[in-house]
Scaffold this active site. Structure first.
Site, PDB file in Angstrom:
ATOM      1  N   GLY A 237       0.817  -1.206   0.000  1.00  0.00           N
ATOM      2  CA  GLY A 237       0.000   0.000   0.000  1.00  0.00           C
ATOM      3  C   GLY A 237       0.847   1.250   0.000  1.00  0.00           C
ATOM      4  O   GLY A 237       1.992   1.246  -0.458  1.00  0.00           O
ATOM      5  N   SER A 238       0.302   2.309   0.559  1.00  0.00           N
ATOM      6  CA  SER A 238       0.950   3.618   0.497  1.00  0.00           C
ATOM      7  C   SER A 238       2.076   3.731   1.514  1.00  0.00           C
ATOM      8  O   SER A 238       2.051   3.077   2.568  1.00  0.00           O
ATOM      9  CB  SER A 238      -0.077   4.718   0.767  1.00  0.00           C
ATOM     10  OG  SER A 238      -0.480   4.701   2.128  1.00  0.00           O
ATOM     11  N   GLU A 259       5.687  -3.452   0.984  1.00  0.00           N
ATOM     12  CA  GLU A 259       5.863  -3.107  -0.431  1.00  0.00           C
ATOM     13  C   GLU A 259       5.024  -1.864  -0.666  1.00  0.00           C
ATOM     14  O   GLU A 259       3.797  -1.916  -0.600  1.00  0.00           O
ATOM     15  CB  GLU A 259       5.438  -4.257  -1.331  1.00  0.00           C
ATOM     16  CG  GLU A 259       5.897  -4.085  -2.770  1.00  0.00           C
ATOM     17  CD  GLU A 259       4.832  -3.494  -3.653  1.00  0.00           C
ATOM     18  OE1 GLU A 259       4.839  -2.253  -3.820  1.00  0.00           O
ATOM     19  OE2 GLU A 259       4.006  -4.246  -4.163  1.00  0.00           O
ATOM     20  N   LEU A 260       5.684  -0.735  -0.923  1.00  0.00           N
ATOM     21  CA  LEU A 260       5.028   0.562  -0.884  1.00  0.00           C
ATOM     22  C   LEU A 260       5.029   1.232  -2.260  1.00  0.00           C
ATOM     23  O   LEU A 260       4.669   0.624  -3.243  1.00  0.00           O
ATOM     24  CB  LEU A 260       5.694   1.425   0.189  1.00  0.00           C
ATOM     25  CG  LEU A 260       5.806   0.742   1.576  1.00  0.00           C
ATOM     26  CD1 LEU A 260       6.578   1.604   2.553  1.00  0.00           C
ATOM     27  CD2 LEU A 260       4.441   0.376   2.123  1.00  0.00           C
ATOM     28  N   GLY A 261       5.439   2.495  -2.332  1.00  0.00           N
ATOM     29  CA  GLY A 261       5.337   3.216  -3.599  1.00  0.00           C
ATOM     30  C   GLY A 261       6.636   3.894  -3.970  1.00  0.00           C
ATOM     31  O   GLY A 261       7.697   3.285  -3.956  1.00  0.00           O
ATOM     32  N   CYS A 293       1.916   0.114  -8.682  1.00  0.00           N
ATOM     33  CA  CYS A 293       3.082   0.512  -7.885  1.00  0.00           C
ATOM     34  C   CYS A 293       4.350   0.592  -8.730  1.00  0.00           C
ATOM     35  O   CYS A 293       5.309   1.274  -8.356  1.00  0.00           O
ATOM     36  CB  CYS A 293       3.281  -0.448  -6.725  1.00  0.00           C
ATOM     37  SG  CYS A 293       3.468  -2.182  -7.228  1.00  0.00           S
ATOM     38  N   GLU A 387       4.448  10.100  -6.100  1.00  0.00           N
ATOM     39  CA  GLU A 387       3.917   9.035  -6.948  1.00  0.00           C
ATOM     40  C   GLU A 387       2.528   9.459  -7.424  1.00  0.00           C
ATOM     41  O   GLU A 387       1.613   9.590  -6.604  1.00  0.00           O
ATOM     42  CB  GLU A 387       3.838   7.721  -6.170  1.00  0.00           C
ATOM     43  CG  GLU A 387       3.316   6.555  -6.981  1.00  0.00           C
ATOM     44  CD  GLU A 387       3.198   5.286  -6.155  1.00  0.00           C
ATOM     45  OE1 GLU A 387       3.174   4.207  -6.765  1.00  0.00           O
ATOM     46  OE2 GLU A 387       3.124   5.362  -4.918  1.00  0.00           O
ATOM     47  N   PHE A 389       0.070   7.923  -9.223  1.00  0.00           N
ATOM     48  CA  PHE A 389      -0.963   6.877  -9.157  1.00  0.00           C
ATOM     49  C   PHE A 389      -2.165   7.252 -10.007  1.00  0.00           C
ATOM     50  O   PHE A 389      -3.324   7.137  -9.591  1.00  0.00           O
ATOM     51  CB  PHE A 389      -1.358   6.577  -7.717  1.00  0.00           C
ATOM     52  CG  PHE A 389      -1.410   5.098  -7.427  1.00  0.00           C
ATOM     53  CD1 PHE A 389      -0.253   4.338  -7.467  1.00  0.00           C
ATOM     54  CD2 PHE A 389      -2.606   4.452  -7.136  1.00  0.00           C
ATOM     55  CE1 PHE A 389      -0.281   2.974  -7.214  1.00  0.00           C
ATOM     56  CE2 PHE A 389      -2.652   3.090  -6.893  1.00  0.00           C
ATOM     57  CZ  PHE A 389      -1.484   2.357  -6.932  1.00  0.00           C
TER      58      PHE A 389
END
Length: 492
Positions: A237-238, A259-261, A293, A387, A389
């Site tokens: 996520g964020s 696991e992010l951005g 991502c 980011e 998105f």
């Protein structure tokens, strides 16, 4: 609920507003929330919203079921994963359409999720059959072993964009290696991110309680992260939420996989084929509306090719149809909801106010945002620093390879980078200097083979968080064991 292979997943009355708890579907104490199709606004189903009591009960059930699951033979656990693959394959066509409708994706995106989910389960099915440790050097008469043991209960928290892939890539290996799993999908995508996995593993014969599935908000998530019976949290996520989860997990001394951005860079060198580069940039930036991502957030192009690349990308942006992804007639679907669209639109407008040039797009109809091209983007502008998105090409120019590397690395981290150029040795030399968890030469940034470690640096997360050879390291812990034929004598 009847166990039938004729179940129609488009009509989800049987699951609407229900949690998957200890092998059955039941109403959530936290109530329900309407899930609407982003493209049309049509109501798809009611999402169950777990409260803290629901979450506590699910954790208790998983904690009780895990030892029995771990005690099964490796072949038995592997067989469950393979049966889940068969179930996904049987229902693949209708699952893909339902995923497209719920996530706002095109049908090809839904098909990709189902295909990758099957591959992830197949890879996970092989994990129990691999060596689970090592024989260590020791003194004569003593056997010294280092062996991998299940962590126990693994909490998995997933986002809305690719909910099936981003859930099952943690759920499948965690289960295969003997853990129980409590899955909390985003309430905006409860079917894609939760119901599919619950049904696949239920039909595959997974024992009751080993997988719990509860959509919920931050309140339920904090219980999952804080409960001492949960040994590990896998979160996608964020960066903001990831930081919060990392803080809570650290306070409770838990293993955490984030696991992010962050920023993903696609560098286009002066010897690149500009047509091929434009195609790669368009796909990397706009596939699934840029809600990925690994999306190619920054297109860093040599100044000699910048004008030609811009013309090609603007032409593509004007030509690509946007609308209902499930119709099969468009290239881009809607964004997931109004809040996400408004955030993205504000970012684009702020970047233009800061001096960037709007070359194409920048408008929307409903939740459908047109593919957008900005040129003249520089450090300090929002779309460079954050980011996006969303469906955005940021065109950034450079003169020297050194400058390209400096621009790419001027971020707080990211997942993926790519370099396009005819001189492969030169492209690789640049790639080796990029601060990214994944680097692709002569490709765009959106790549995953299901057999590779997947993760990033800085805002990208805490390293190669999952995938391939990283899975055994992530979802098991070491135990040292020594064996002697009889107790020796000691000088006490």
């Amino acid at each position: 609920m009847a166990d039938t292979e004729t179940f129609t997943f488009i009509d989800l009355d049987a699951h609407s507003g229900h949690l998957f708890n200890n092998g059955s579907w039941r109403a959530a104490r936290g109530g329900v929330r309407t899930v609407s199709e982003p493209a049309t606004g049509a109501v798809l189903r009611e999402a169950a919203i777990a409260n803290t009591v629901d979450m506590g009960e699910a954790i208790a059930g998983a904690h009780a079921a895990q030892p029995g699951w771990a005690a099964l033979s490796p072949r038995d656990r592997s067989s469950v994963l393979l049966r889940a693959v068969q179930w996904l394959q049987r229902h693949g066509e209708e699952l893909a359409l339902a995923i497209a409708r719920e996530t706002g994706g095109i049908v090809a995106k839904g098909q990709r999720e189902v295909k990758e989910a099957m591959a992830l389960c197949q890879v996970a099915a092989g994990l129990p059959m691999q060596a689970q440790g090592s024989v260590l050097p020791s003194t004569p008469g003593r056997l010294s072993l280092a062996r991998r043991m299940p962590r126990g209960v693994v909490g998995v928290i997933t986002p809305f964009n690719f909910p099936l892939i981003l859930g099952i890539r943690s759920v499948a290996p965690a289960l295969a290696l003997g853990n129980a799993v409590v899955l909390k999908p985003d309430p905006r995508t409860p079917f894609s991110g939760g119901i599919i996995m619950a049904e696949a593993f239920r039909h595959a014969g997974l024992p009751e309680g080993v997988l719990q599935m509860l959509p919920g908000d931050a309140e339920a998530g904090e219980v999952l992260v804080s409960d001492p019976r949960v040994a590990m949290i896998a979160f996608t996520g964020s960066p903001g939420v990831g930081r919060r989860i990392g803080e809570l997990a650290g306070r409770h001394l838990k293993k955490v996989s984030l696991e992010l951005g962050g920023a993903n860079n696609l560098i286009i060198l002066d010897d690149a084929d500009v047509d091929a580069a434009a195609s790669a940039a368009a796909f990397g930036a706009w596939f699934h509306q840029g809600q990925i991502c690994m999306a190619s957030n920054r297109i860093i192009v040599h100044e000699s090719l910048a004008e030609a690349l811009k013309r090609r990308l603007v032409a593509k942006a004007l030509a690509l149809p946007v609308g209902d992804g499930a119709s099969g007639k468009v290239a881009l679907g809607p964004m997931i909801d109004k809040r996400q669209l408004e955030r993205f639109d504000t970012l684009v407008k702020d970047t233009v106010r800061a001096g960037a040039n709007l070359e194409a797009g920048g408008t929307y109809n409903g939740l459908c945002y047109k593919p957008t091209v900005l040129s003249g983007v520089k450090p300090g502008m929002r779309s460079f620093d954050e980011e996006p998105f969303g469906p955005l090409v940021n065109l950034i120019t450079f003169r020297t390879d050194e400058e390209a590397v400096e621009l790419a690395n001027s971020s707080q981290g990211g997942l993926a980078s790519a370099v396009i150029g005819r001189d492969v040795a030169r492209a690789m030399a640049i790639g080796e200097r990029l601060n990214a968890g994944m680097v692709h030469i002569n490709d765009q940034t959106v790549n995953n083979d299901c057999t590779n470690p997947f993760g990033g640096t800085g805002l990208g997360g805490n390293g190669s968080a999952m995938g391939g050879p990283a899975d055994i390291e992530e979802y098991t812990r070491w135990q040292w064991m020594t064996v002697k034929s009889a107790p020796p004598s000691f000088p006490f």
